[in-house]
Design a protein around this motif. Structure first.
Motif, PDB file in Angstrom:
ATOM      1  N   SER A 177       0.823  -1.209   0.000  1.00 31.85           N
ATOM      2  CA  SER A 177       0.000   0.000   0.000  1.00 31.85           C
ATOM      3  C   SER A 177       0.860   1.262   0.000  1.00 31.85           C
ATOM      4  N   ALA A 178       2.037   1.195   0.611  1.00 31.52           N
ATOM      5  CA  ALA A 178       2.934   2.346   0.606  1.00 31.52           C
ATOM      6  C   ALA A 178       3.551   2.554  -0.774  1.00 31.52           C
ATOM      7  N   VAL A 179       3.872   1.461  -1.450  1.00 34.35           N
ATOM      8  CA  VAL A 179       4.404   1.568  -2.809  1.00 34.35           C
ATOM      9  C   VAL A 179       3.352   2.193  -3.723  1.00 34.35           C
ATOM     10  N   TYR A 187       3.196   1.603  -9.368  1.00 32.59           N
ATOM     11  CA  TYR A 187       1.937   0.879  -9.407  1.00 32.59           C
ATOM     12  C   TYR A 187       2.153  -0.577  -9.829  1.00 32.59           C
ATOM     13  N   GLU A 188       3.020  -0.774 -10.789  1.00 30.53           N
ATOM     14  CA  GLU A 188       3.300  -2.143 -11.238  1.00 30.53           C
ATOM     15  C   GLU A 188       3.901  -2.973 -10.113  1.00 30.53           C
ATOM     16  N   ALA A 189       4.835  -2.362  -9.372  1.00 30.22           N
ATOM     17  CA  ALA A 189       5.471  -3.091  -8.270  1.00 30.22           C
ATOM     18  C   ALA A 189       4.457  -3.429  -7.188  1.00 30.22           C
ATOM     19  N   ALA A 190       3.596  -2.459  -6.845  1.00 34.96           N
ATOM     20  CA  ALA A 190       2.603  -2.693  -5.805  1.00 34.96           C
ATOM     21  C   ALA A 190       1.577  -3.718  -6.250  1.00 34.96           C
ATOM     22  N   LEU A 203      -5.603  -1.924  -5.270  1.00 31.83           N
ATOM     23  CA  LEU A 203      -5.672  -0.492  -5.561  1.00 31.83           C
ATOM     24  C   LEU A 203      -4.641  -0.096  -6.615  1.00 31.83           C
ATOM     25  N   ALA A 204      -3.447  -0.655  -6.495  1.00 30.52           N
ATOM     26  CA  ALA A 204      -2.403  -0.331  -7.468  1.00 30.52           C
ATOM     27  C   ALA A 204      -2.792  -0.832  -8.851  1.00 30.52           C
ATOM     28  N   ALA A 205      -3.376  -2.019  -8.916  1.00 31.27           N
ATOM     29  CA  ALA A 205      -3.825  -2.542 -10.207  1.00 31.27           C
ATOM     30  C   ALA A 205      -4.896  -1.631 -10.794  1.00 31.27           C
TER      31      ALA A 205
END
Length: 204
Positions: free
Chosen positions: A156-158, A178-181, A188-190
């Motif tokens: 979530s931090a990433v 976003y890709e890493a998270a 959420l990142a996706a």
């Protein structure tokens, strides 16, 4: 990759073993049994064993007891249990205390609790401090706290760092975050990856 969750049969076997050990007076077993009973919705049984685990000074028992007290709606007692756990060096207890204080509308006390937990290495507390800083318009503070939490591996931090990059117009860096998270399991990142291509506001 996340470890597979134990099956109900595995939990039943663990419960039987912990029950036997708890009845023999083994503090960690009392704590483990109490936590499992709480997970299964037996709050009275959980409270019985966690009270005994706390009396026996089992590590982490104050934290588990406080969670059960919250579920029972006994928030003043939960606050005290979290504080006692924190006094024994449990950063999870202090982080959870911050959450409880925040929910009660006590932001200053909540941030003090999160800061203590963050300084003890709690990535969750570091994330919460970053979020509080962001809401207060302190983007530098948000960046610093989220970077610490991201270094500790909190997806979530990433994702939140990706949002900051996006806010600054740094599209490439935002996509990388976003890709890493997303690869680490952040839904959420996706969503933010998909949204970024559609130029919609970020999700945090």
């Amino acid at each position: 990759m996340a470890e597979p969750r134990p099956s109900e049969a595995d939990l039943d076997r663990a419960a039987q073993q912990w029950q036997a050990e708890a009845e023999d007076g083994v503090p960690p077993a009392m704590n483990a049994l109490g936590a499992l009973l709480a997970q299964r919705g037996d709050l009275d049984g959980a409270l019985h064993w966690l009270d005994r685990a706390v009396a026996a000074e089992a590590p982490g028992a104050q934290f588990n007891l406080a969670r059960v007290l919250c579920l029972r709606g006994e928030l003043e007692q939960a606050e005290q249990a979290y504080r006692h756990g924190a006094e024994r060096g449990d950063s999870r207890a202090m982080n959870a205390l911050g959450d409880l204080l925040h929910e009660q509308g006590r932001p200053g006390e909540a941030e003090a609790a999160w800061r203590w937990a963050a300084d003890c290495g709690s990535a969750d507390a570091q994330y919460r401090l970053g979020y509080a800083a962001y809401l207060n318009g302190d983007l530098g503070g948000a960046d610093r706290w989220w970077a610490r939490a991201a270094e500790a591996g909190l997806p979530s931090a990433v994702n939140a760092l990706g949002m900051l990059h996006e806010d600054r117009g740094e599209r490439g860096q935002a996509i990388t975050r976003y890709e890493a998270a997303a690869a680490a399991g952040s839904e959420l990142a996706a969503d933010n990856l998909r949204r970024l291509r559609a130029a919609k506001p970020p999700n945090l």
